[in-house]
Design a protein around this motif. Structure first.
Motif, PDB file in Angstrom:
ATOM      1  N   THR A 186      -4.730   6.537  -8.623  1.00 26.88           N
ATOM      2  CA  THR A 186      -4.948   5.869  -7.344  1.00 26.88           C
ATOM      3  C   THR A 186      -4.197   4.540  -7.345  1.00 26.88           C
ATOM      4  O   THR A 186      -3.550   4.166  -8.336  1.00 26.88           O
ATOM      5  CB  THR A 186      -6.444   5.596  -7.110  1.00 26.88           C
ATOM      6  N   ARG A 187      -4.304   3.813  -6.251  1.00 27.87           N
ATOM      7  CA  ARG A 187      -3.678   2.490  -6.172  1.00 27.87           C
ATOM      8  C   ARG A 187      -4.136   1.581  -7.311  1.00 27.87           C
ATOM      9  O   ARG A 187      -3.385   0.693  -7.748  1.00 27.87           O
ATOM     10  CB  ARG A 187      -4.014   1.829  -4.840  1.00 27.87           C
ATOM     11  N   PRO A 232       0.797  -1.236   0.000  1.00 31.02           N
ATOM     12  CA  PRO A 232       0.000   0.000   0.000  1.00 31.02           C
ATOM     13  C   PRO A 232       0.825   1.280   0.000  1.00 31.02           C
ATOM     14  O   PRO A 232       0.504   2.233  -0.727  1.00 31.02           O
ATOM     15  CB  PRO A 232      -0.840  -0.129   1.272  1.00 31.02           C
ATOM     16  N   LEU A 279       2.179   1.806  -3.484  1.00 31.96           N
ATOM     17  CA  LEU A 279       1.113   2.186  -4.404  1.00 31.96           C
ATOM     18  C   LEU A 279       0.711   3.640  -4.195  1.00 31.96           C
ATOM     19  O   LEU A 279       0.475   4.382  -5.164  1.00 31.96           O
ATOM     20  CB  LEU A 279      -0.091   1.262  -4.220  1.00 31.96           C
ATOM     21  N   ASP A 280       0.648   4.082  -2.943  1.00 34.42           N
ATOM     22  CA  ASP A 280       0.304   5.473  -2.663  1.00 34.42           C
ATOM     23  C   ASP A 280       1.386   6.424  -3.176  1.00 34.42           C
ATOM     24  O   ASP A 280       1.085   7.512  -3.698  1.00 34.42           O
ATOM     25  CB  ASP A 280       0.103   5.678  -1.163  1.00 34.42           C
TER      26      ASP A 280
END
Length: 399
Positions: free
Chosen positions: A91-92, A72, A75-76
């Motif tokens: 976004t992710r 996460p 991805l951010d």
């Protein structure tokens, strides 16, 4: 015993392209003073803070299974970077993380083409591209990159190569091996070809942060092309960390959702502790890329100045990256013979241009990732070998 057909498709597309590099390593092991200009491995150390982020994560127990898309935090970080770059929200859901760009290219290509399809790629092209394409059963359609045009892919040449079987345009900008950088206008023209024939654009952008001049442009940044564009990249070059094997693919959310099962048959994201280091590199990049840009730009200029006076040599000044493409067609010697002779007589290992496709024949790729003094010495050795080739040619002509 029987093997799958993929082994036949790839049997000459693996390490054989690096024969001169391997021969140079053997000479080094034997004690010869070889100057290695074959591989693009940055000579500037990575940011210590990124390495600490990696070790801290490792000792914090970040060695468990990863998510299939990626961690996460990474991805951010990717979403923030591409949102800032394109001016559109990411976004992710727009990313998949991989152990390096090579894996990303392989998975994406498997998800977009298969037997009977065609992939258009500028020639010369990076040494692994043909294997990545042919592994799927698809066919490589080389599109000539013209030296007189600075090896920039021309939309007209691309359009002339399109057939009903074409599915993907594989771009590489900034380009390896030539250092060419496509402008936004050139990418828009290429995009018109893609739109006219309903083609995907897969863009390898690993040298994005190593521009020597000009501005970076990507099909993913163009709203008119974003729905058919996928970008792949990594921290290998931009953050001087090729061995960390941390890359990604960025594209439409629907593309990611569709290809995620393909990726998950091979791996589940990248290692969490490396993902944490990558997230740090993206959010706090430091000055590594800037230092590399300055160093490689200066070395390219120095090498070009030294080599320009050599018989039959024409250096092609790169617009980005860590290589110099050297035109040796005037020597009358093939690029492979020149490279092998240079290694045997002068202990300099370089990549023959033909390792990068037929369009690279008659050229050499020189890595700029050795100290200035060693690079200057390599150039002097190349000049001696070029003079030797010219003398041999003159003797042969007189007989």
């Amino acid at each position: 015993m029987r093997y799958a057909s993929i082994t036949k498709r790839l049997e000459k597309l693996g390490s054989g392209k690096w024969a001169v590099h391997r021969a140079g390593r053997r000479r080094m092991a034997e004690g010869h003073d070889v100057i290695e200009l074959t591989i693009g491995e940055p000579d500037i150390a990575p940011d210590p803070a990124m390495l600490r982020a990696c070790s801290d994560a490792l000792f914090a127990g970040r060695i468990r299974y990863s998510d299939g898309r990626g961690e996460p935090a990474l991805l951010d970080a990717l979403a923030a970077r591409y949102t800032a770059r394109t001016g559109r929200p990411f976004t992710r859901d727009n990313f998949m993380c991989f152990p390096g760009t090579q894996t990303a290219l392989s998975v994406v290509m498997q998800g977009l083409v298969e037997t009977g399809d065609e992939v258009l790629v500028g020639d010369p092209y990076y040494a692994t591209y043909e294997g990545v394409i042919r592994a799927t059963g698809a066919t490589v359609v080389p599109v000539r990159l013209r030296p007189e045009a600075g090896f920039h892919l021309a939309a007209a040449d691309l359009a002339a190569a399109v057939t009903p079987r074409a599915r993907v345009i594989l771009l590489n900008t900034p380009h390896n091996p030539t250092g060419a950088v496509l402008s936004a206008a050139e990418i828009a023209a290429i995009g018109e070809v893609a739109r006219a024939h309903d083609l995907w654009i897969l863009s390898d952008e690993v040298y994005e942060l190593l521009l020597h001049r000009g501005r970076f442009a990507s099909p993913l940044d163009d709203p008119a092309l974003a729905g058919r564009s996928v970008a792949v990249s990594s921290i290998s070059k931009s953050n001087a960390a090729p061995g960390m094997r941390s890359g990604w693919a960025a594209g439409p959310a629907g593309f990611v959702d569709t290809l995620l099962p393909v990726a998950e048959t091979m791996l589940f994201g990248n290692q969490p502790f490396i993902a944490d280091a990558t997230a740090h590199a993206l959010t706090a990049p430091g000055d590594i890329a800037a230092r590399m840009r300055a160093s490689y730009r200066a070395r390219a200029g120095m090498a070009a100045d030294l080599l320009a006076g050599g018989p039959g040599l024409v250096p092609m000044t790169p617009e980005a990256g860590m290589f110099l493409f050297l035109d040796i067609r005037g020597t009358g010697v093939t690029d492979e013979d020149f490279a092998l002779g240079l290694l045997a007589r002068e202990n300099v290992s370089v990549m023959p241009g033909s390792s990068f496709g037929a369009g690279g024949a008659g050229f050499l790729r020189l890595s700029l990732t050795v100290p200035d003094a060693r690079l200057a010495e390599a150039c002097r050795r190349i000049l001696r070998h070029a003079a030797r080739c010219a003398a041999d040619r003159g003797t042969a002509a007189a007989v």
